[in-house]
Design a protein around this motif. Sequence first.
Motif, PDB file in Angstrom:
ATOM      1  N   ALA A   1      46.138  35.814  90.808  1.00  0.00           N
ATOM      2  CA  ALA A   1      46.163  37.267  90.949  1.00  0.00           C
ATOM      3  C   ALA A   1      45.594  37.929  89.707  1.00  0.00           C
ATOM      4  O   ALA A   1      44.859  38.918  89.794  1.00  0.00           O
ATOM      5  CB  ALA A   1      47.597  37.742  91.204  1.00  0.00           C
ATOM      6  N   VAL A   2      45.949  37.391  88.534  1.00  0.00           N
ATOM      7  CA  VAL A   2      45.442  37.973  87.288  1.00  0.00           C
ATOM      8  C   VAL A   2      43.951  37.713  87.165  1.00  0.00           C
ATOM      9  O   VAL A   2      43.170  38.612  86.800  1.00  0.00           O
ATOM     10  CB  VAL A   2      46.218  37.417  86.080  1.00  0.00           C
ATOM     11  CG1 VAL A   2      45.574  37.887  84.775  1.00  0.00           C
ATOM     12  CG2 VAL A   2      47.679  37.861  86.135  1.00  0.00           C
ATOM     13  N   LEU A   3      43.500  36.445  87.442  1.00  0.00           N
ATOM     14  CA  LEU A   3      42.074  36.115  87.352  1.00  0.00           C
ATOM     15  C   LEU A   3      41.256  36.934  88.337  1.00  0.00           C
ATOM     16  O   LEU A   3      40.108  37.292  88.058  1.00  0.00           O
ATOM     17  CB  LEU A   3      41.861  34.613  87.606  1.00  0.00           C
ATOM     18  CG  LEU A   3      42.382  33.658  86.517  1.00  0.00           C
ATOM     19  CD1 LEU A   3      42.220  32.203  86.943  1.00  0.00           C
ATOM     20  CD2 LEU A   3      41.678  33.902  85.180  1.00  0.00           C
ATOM     21  N   GLY A   4      41.816  37.191  89.495  1.00  0.00           N
ATOM     22  CA  GLY A   4      41.088  37.951  90.494  1.00  0.00           C
ATOM     23  C   GLY A   4      41.177  39.451  90.291  1.00  0.00           C
ATOM     24  O   GLY A   4      40.652  40.214  91.101  1.00  0.00           O
ATOM     25  N   GLY A   5      41.902  39.886  89.258  1.00  0.00           N
ATOM     26  CA  GLY A   5      42.002  41.314  88.989  1.00  0.00           C
ATOM     27  C   GLY A   5      42.996  42.039  89.871  1.00  0.00           C
ATOM     28  O   GLY A   5      43.059  43.275  89.856  1.00  0.00           O
ATOM     29  N   ARG A   6      43.763  41.309  90.662  1.00  0.00           N
ATOM     30  CA  ARG A   6      44.735  41.967  91.549  1.00  0.00           C
ATOM     31  C   ARG A   6      46.030  42.321  90.834  1.00  0.00           C
ATOM     32  O   ARG A   6      46.853  43.055  91.367  1.00  0.00           O
ATOM     33  CB  ARG A   6      45.034  41.044  92.742  1.00  0.00           C
ATOM     34  CG  ARG A   6      43.830  40.793  93.641  1.00  0.00           C
ATOM     35  CD  ARG A   6      44.214  40.020  94.888  1.00  0.00           C
ATOM     36  NE  ARG A   6      44.850  38.737  94.600  1.00  0.00           N
ATOM     37  CZ  ARG A   6      44.196  37.613  94.332  1.00  0.00           C
ATOM     38  NH1 ARG A   6      42.853  37.617  94.304  1.00  0.00           N
ATOM     39  NH2 ARG A   6      44.823  36.489  94.090  1.00  0.00           N
ATOM     40  N   ALA A   7      46.251  41.732  89.662  1.00  0.00           N
ATOM     41  CA  ALA A   7      47.450  42.040  88.877  1.00  0.00           C
ATOM     42  C   ALA A   7      47.077  42.050  87.417  1.00  0.00           C
ATOM     43  O   ALA A   7      46.228  41.268  86.965  1.00  0.00           O
ATOM     44  CB  ALA A   7      48.546  41.004  89.143  1.00  0.00           C
ATOM     45  N   LYS A   8      47.692  42.976  86.685  1.00  0.00           N
ATOM     46  CA  LYS A   8      47.428  43.053  85.252  1.00  0.00           C
ATOM     47  C   LYS A   8      48.156  41.959  84.491  1.00  0.00           C
ATOM     48  O   LYS A   8      47.639  41.440  83.499  1.00  0.00           O
ATOM     49  CB  LYS A   8      47.846  44.404  84.721  1.00  0.00           C
ATOM     50  CG  LYS A   8      46.950  45.540  85.217  1.00  0.00           C
ATOM     51  CD  LYS A   8      47.361  46.854  84.568  1.00  0.00           C
ATOM     52  CE  LYS A   8      46.439  47.983  85.028  1.00  0.00           C
ATOM     53  NZ  LYS A   8      46.797  49.258  84.372  1.00  0.00           N
ATOM     54  N   THR A   9      49.343  41.626  84.946  1.00  0.00           N
ATOM     55  CA  THR A   9      50.138  40.563  84.287  1.00  0.00           C
ATOM     56  C   THR A   9      50.941  39.843  85.342  1.00  0.00           C
ATOM     57  O   THR A   9      51.121  40.327  86.467  1.00  0.00           O
ATOM     58  CB  THR A   9      51.107  41.158  83.241  1.00  0.00           C
ATOM     59  OG1 THR A   9      52.027  42.033  83.914  1.00  0.00           O
ATOM     60  CG2 THR A   9      50.372  41.888  82.145  1.00  0.00           C
ATOM     61  N   PHE A  10      51.424  38.673  84.949  1.00  0.00           N
ATOM     62  CA  PHE A  10      52.354  37.925  85.779  1.00  0.00           C
ATOM     63  C   PHE A  10      53.371  37.289  84.843  1.00  0.00           C
ATOM     64  O   PHE A  10      53.034  36.830  83.748  1.00  0.00           O
ATOM     65  CB  PHE A  10      51.636  36.846  86.588  1.00  0.00           C
ATOM     66  CG  PHE A  10      52.572  35.887  87.264  1.00  0.00           C
ATOM     67  CD1 PHE A  10      53.250  36.262  88.424  1.00  0.00           C
ATOM     68  CD2 PHE A  10      52.794  34.608  86.734  1.00  0.00           C
ATOM     69  CE1 PHE A  10      54.120  35.374  89.039  1.00  0.00           C
ATOM     70  CE2 PHE A  10      53.663  33.738  87.360  1.00  0.00           C
ATOM     71  CZ  PHE A  10      54.328  34.118  88.516  1.00  0.00           C
ATOM     72  N   SER A  11      54.648  37.278  85.292  1.00  0.00           N
ATOM     73  CA  SER A  11      55.701  36.727  84.430  1.00  0.00           C
ATOM     74  C   SER A  11      56.727  36.028  85.297  1.00  0.00           C
ATOM     75  O   SER A  11      57.012  36.460  86.424  1.00  0.00           O
ATOM     76  CB  SER A  11      56.356  37.857  83.625  1.00  0.00           C
ATOM     77  OG  SER A  11      57.403  37.349  82.844  1.00  0.00           O
ATOM     78  N   ILE A  12      57.282  34.944  84.776  1.00  0.00           N
ATOM     79  CA  ILE A  12      58.330  34.212  85.478  1.00  0.00           C
ATOM     80  C   ILE A  12      59.178  33.483  84.450  1.00  0.00           C
ATOM     81  O   ILE A  12      58.688  33.004  83.430  1.00  0.00           O
ATOM     82  CB  ILE A  12      57.726  33.214  86.490  1.00  0.00           C
ATOM     83  CG1 ILE A  12      58.851  32.568  87.321  1.00  0.00           C
ATOM     84  CG2 ILE A  12      56.893  32.145  85.798  1.00  0.00           C
ATOM     85  CD1 ILE A  12      58.329  31.687  88.453  1.00  0.00           C
ATOM     86  N   ALA A  13      60.496  33.452  84.714  1.00  0.00           N
ATOM     87  CA  ALA A  13      61.416  32.687  83.867  1.00  0.00           C
ATOM     88  C   ALA A  13      61.807  31.431  84.611  1.00  0.00           C
ATOM     89  O   ALA A  13      62.001  31.445  85.827  1.00  0.00           O
ATOM     90  CB  ALA A  13      62.655  33.523  83.549  1.00  0.00           C
ATOM     91  N   TYR A  14      61.941  30.301  83.873  1.00  0.00           N
ATOM     92  CA  TYR A  14      62.278  29.051  84.536  1.00  0.00           C
ATOM     93  C   TYR A  14      63.020  28.153  83.548  1.00  0.00           C
ATOM     94  O   TYR A  14      62.878  28.269  82.341  1.00  0.00           O
ATOM     95  CB  TYR A  14      61.019  28.360  85.054  1.00  0.00           C
ATOM     96  CG  TYR A  14      60.051  27.946  83.959  1.00  0.00           C
ATOM     97  CD1 TYR A  14      60.116  26.667  83.387  1.00  0.00           C
ATOM     98  CD2 TYR A  14      59.090  28.843  83.494  1.00  0.00           C
ATOM     99  CE1 TYR A  14      59.238  26.314  82.382  1.00  0.00           C
ATOM    100  CE2 TYR A  14      58.220  28.485  82.500  1.00  0.00           C
ATOM    101  CZ  TYR A  14      58.288  27.215  81.935  1.00  0.00           C
ATOM    102  OH  TYR A  14      57.426  26.868  80.929  1.00  0.00           O
ATOM    103  N   PRO A  15      63.851  27.232  84.093  1.00  0.00           N
ATOM    104  CA  PRO A  15      64.570  26.300  83.220  1.00  0.00           C
ATOM    105  C   PRO A  15      63.696  25.093  82.910  1.00  0.00           C
ATOM    106  O   PRO A  15      62.840  24.694  83.697  1.00  0.00           O
ATOM    107  CB  PRO A  15      65.778  25.912  84.063  1.00  0.00           C
ATOM    108  CG  PRO A  15      65.303  26.003  85.464  1.00  0.00           C
ATOM    109  CD  PRO A  15      64.310  27.140  85.496  1.00  0.00           C
ATOM    110  N   CYS A  16      63.980  24.510  81.759  1.00  0.00           N
ATOM    111  CA  CYS A  16      63.293  23.284  81.366  1.00  0.00           C
ATOM    112  C   CYS A  16      64.304  22.431  80.622  1.00  0.00           C
ATOM    113  O   CYS A  16      64.375  22.449  79.396  1.00  0.00           O
ATOM    114  CB  CYS A  16      62.076  23.613  80.491  1.00  0.00           C
ATOM    115  SG  CYS A  16      61.085  22.141  80.059  1.00  0.00           S
ATOM    116  N   HIS A  17      65.107  21.677  81.387  1.00  0.00           N
ATOM    117  CA  HIS A  17      66.228  20.957  80.803  1.00  0.00           C
ATOM    118  C   HIS A  17      65.871  19.494  80.556  1.00  0.00           C
ATOM    119  O   HIS A  17      65.052  18.914  81.262  1.00  0.00           O
ATOM    120  CB  HIS A  17      67.442  21.029  81.732  1.00  0.00           C
ATOM    121  CG  HIS A  17      67.842  22.425  82.098  1.00  0.00           C
ATOM    122  ND1 HIS A  17      67.810  23.456  81.202  1.00  0.00           N
ATOM    123  CD2 HIS A  17      68.292  22.951  83.288  1.00  0.00           C
ATOM    124  CE1 HIS A  17      68.206  24.557  81.790  1.00  0.00           C
ATOM    125  NE2 HIS A  17      68.494  24.285  83.078  1.00  0.00           N
TER     126      HIS A  17
END
Length: 792
Positions: A137-153
Amino acid sequence: MKPAQSRLLGDTSAEVAGLIATLYETDRRLQELTAGQVDAVAGRDGQAFLLQRAQENLRHSEAARQAAILNALPAHIALLDAEGLIVSVNEAWLQFAGGNSIQRPGHGIGGNYLEICERARGEGASEARQVAKGIRAVLGGRAKTFSIAYPCHSPTQQRWFQLRVTPLAEGSAGGAVVMHVDVTAERHVEDSLRESERRFSDMLGNVELASLMLDRQARILYCNEYLLRLTGWRHEEIIGRDWFRLFIPPDSDGATRKGFAALLGNLPAAWHSEREILTRAGKRRLIRWNNSVLRSGAGDITGTASIGEDITEQKEAENRIKRLNRVYAVLSGINSLIVRVRDREELFREACRIAVEDGKFRLAWIGLVDRQAMRVKPVAWHGVAEDIIRRMPLDLADTGGAGRGLAGDAIRERKAMVSDDMTLDPRVLLKKEALERGYRSLAVLPLLVADEAVGVLALYAGETAFFDDEEMKLLRELAGDISHAIDHIGKRERLDYLAYYDELTGLANRTLFLDRMAQHLRSAAGGGHKLALFVIDLERFRNINDSLGRPVGDALLLQVAQWLTRNAGDANLLARVGPDHFAAVLPEVRQDGDIAHLLEQWIKAFLDHPFRLNDAVFRIAIKVGVALYPDDGADAETLFRNAEAALKKAKTGGDRYLFHTQKMTEALAGKLTLENQLRQALVNEEFVLHYQPKVNLVRGKPTSAEALIRWNDPRTGLVSPARFIPILEETGLITEVGRWALRKALSDYLRWRAAGLPAVRIAVNVSPLQLRNRGFIDEIRQAIGIDARAAA
């Protein structure tokens, strides 16, 4: 995302964005200078530079500087081209990729990050696919930013990361920057805060306390479930709404706003308060608030926080106890009053005062029933001017309630009348006056004596609905006590009246007459003049009373009292001193002849007066005994006794009136002594029967005998019947002595027969007084009924 995380990611993104912008700007300028056509240029000193080599050197230099900067950043950063290929990473990315479940082999430069994420399997695969979608979405210009939180245990550690994707350049779709930031510490803080909030919310949800937070404009920021349950609102309906408009009663809005302003000023007086709130249904609840202020990180006051306890029922109970204590104080005070008071007016006056001063009632008044006027007549009040008492509707007539009011209703129905709110009650006619004087509720209790309403007790309170069941129970007891006191005082007054007055005629009795005589005697002694006392006997009264009945006899006595009062001019000069005896006093006598002349007139006028009894006219004669002060006695008792002696002498001698003499007094004293001796003789069995036989002269045998009574006086021997029989008849002792004589004659007769002696008839003499006794025949039957031979 929490504020701390946003600042961290924002700072890193800004640095990376700045670095990339510089790189692009430098490359752009070089391209503009050469347009790809010039290989070399000359410097200031004329030396030639190879532009392509210089350009390569510059690029390597900028790349080195870029790598140094990226390696210095705490974030794990990778630069992607428009296809998702990794064109640059920092050291943190390389270290991070080895332990990140999202990354797979090929995560270094040249790898396609989109494919890595899309082919991910197992734990973290779903988050990886979301990342691939966000990057596209960001590369295609459809979104200015993208964010996600995830665990890494890992087996030894639990960590959380925040991934953020931004374009390489503003408004360009030529690539993207991918950053992974370790937010484990922030996550722990968030979890701790969330757990704290949960515990705090659970605590407030489990305790019966209202919790509330407001901003400076009194908009609701937070409230707990208890407050919602208490008021009937839902959470989404009140958050952000004006606290005062939703919850504060209009009549206390001003005071509450002042308290809120004081709290924002952090004034200690506002830290604790008791204020009412409205429920959604409009009911009032009283809350005891403990208040504090909310502050920003800079220490500025941003709002208020309050914990409140619903004390509605507690306060109602306290108020009920206070009201009961007020009523108990009145009950106790009036009961103490009843014990000591002897006067009806004092009872009423003090009872009203106690109700107002001890019971804190605004007004108390007592009214008695006036049956002739058909009204309740106020006799005592306390707590108000007399004008409102005069204006109260107090009629007893059934006029549909317009002029009767609650007092008339209480009398007519013989039960308490209560108005919980006088300003709204249609039965209360003086609403404006009640409001002006602070009256809000009213109780009117009937005062019942012998189940008849004789009056009312009215109490006015300054509170609405003051008189609930418990108060009314005590107040009914109070009204009962006052009624009992009225009855008791009435009976005592009647006893006092009967102690000094004749109930039938209303004239003074002998006791009061002698007291008044004593006062007249003192006046006569001081004035140096004579005083006359008359004792009057109604002739033939006993015949009228016995033949026509007691009601007719009472009617005659009442008419006689009225006649004497009219002719004496003052009822205080008269008295009824016996069944058919009256007494009168003439306080001042100038000449003895005046008394005789006055008596002649009295006796004639009395005889001429027609007394109407049972539609018949009777003429009644009187006899009068007279005693004079100081000739016949110096005190009231002596004068009265001597006037009675004169009356007895007049009755015996047939005189219409007779003045007392010393010789008469001595004779009277002898009679009194003889009367006492005769009473003792009857008790001591000093009487004997002598039998005078009747003999048949032809046969020489007794045929009958006459029983003759004799008195064997142990002091003087046998006493002649002529001396004591008249005294027995005068005193009434003849009846008892006659019974004794009859029993004695029968006893002797039976004893003779038992001894074998000849039986003869025995005659027993009886007095005319005995024959007048209606029970005489029964006495004879009883006497001869003891033995069958008694009547033989």
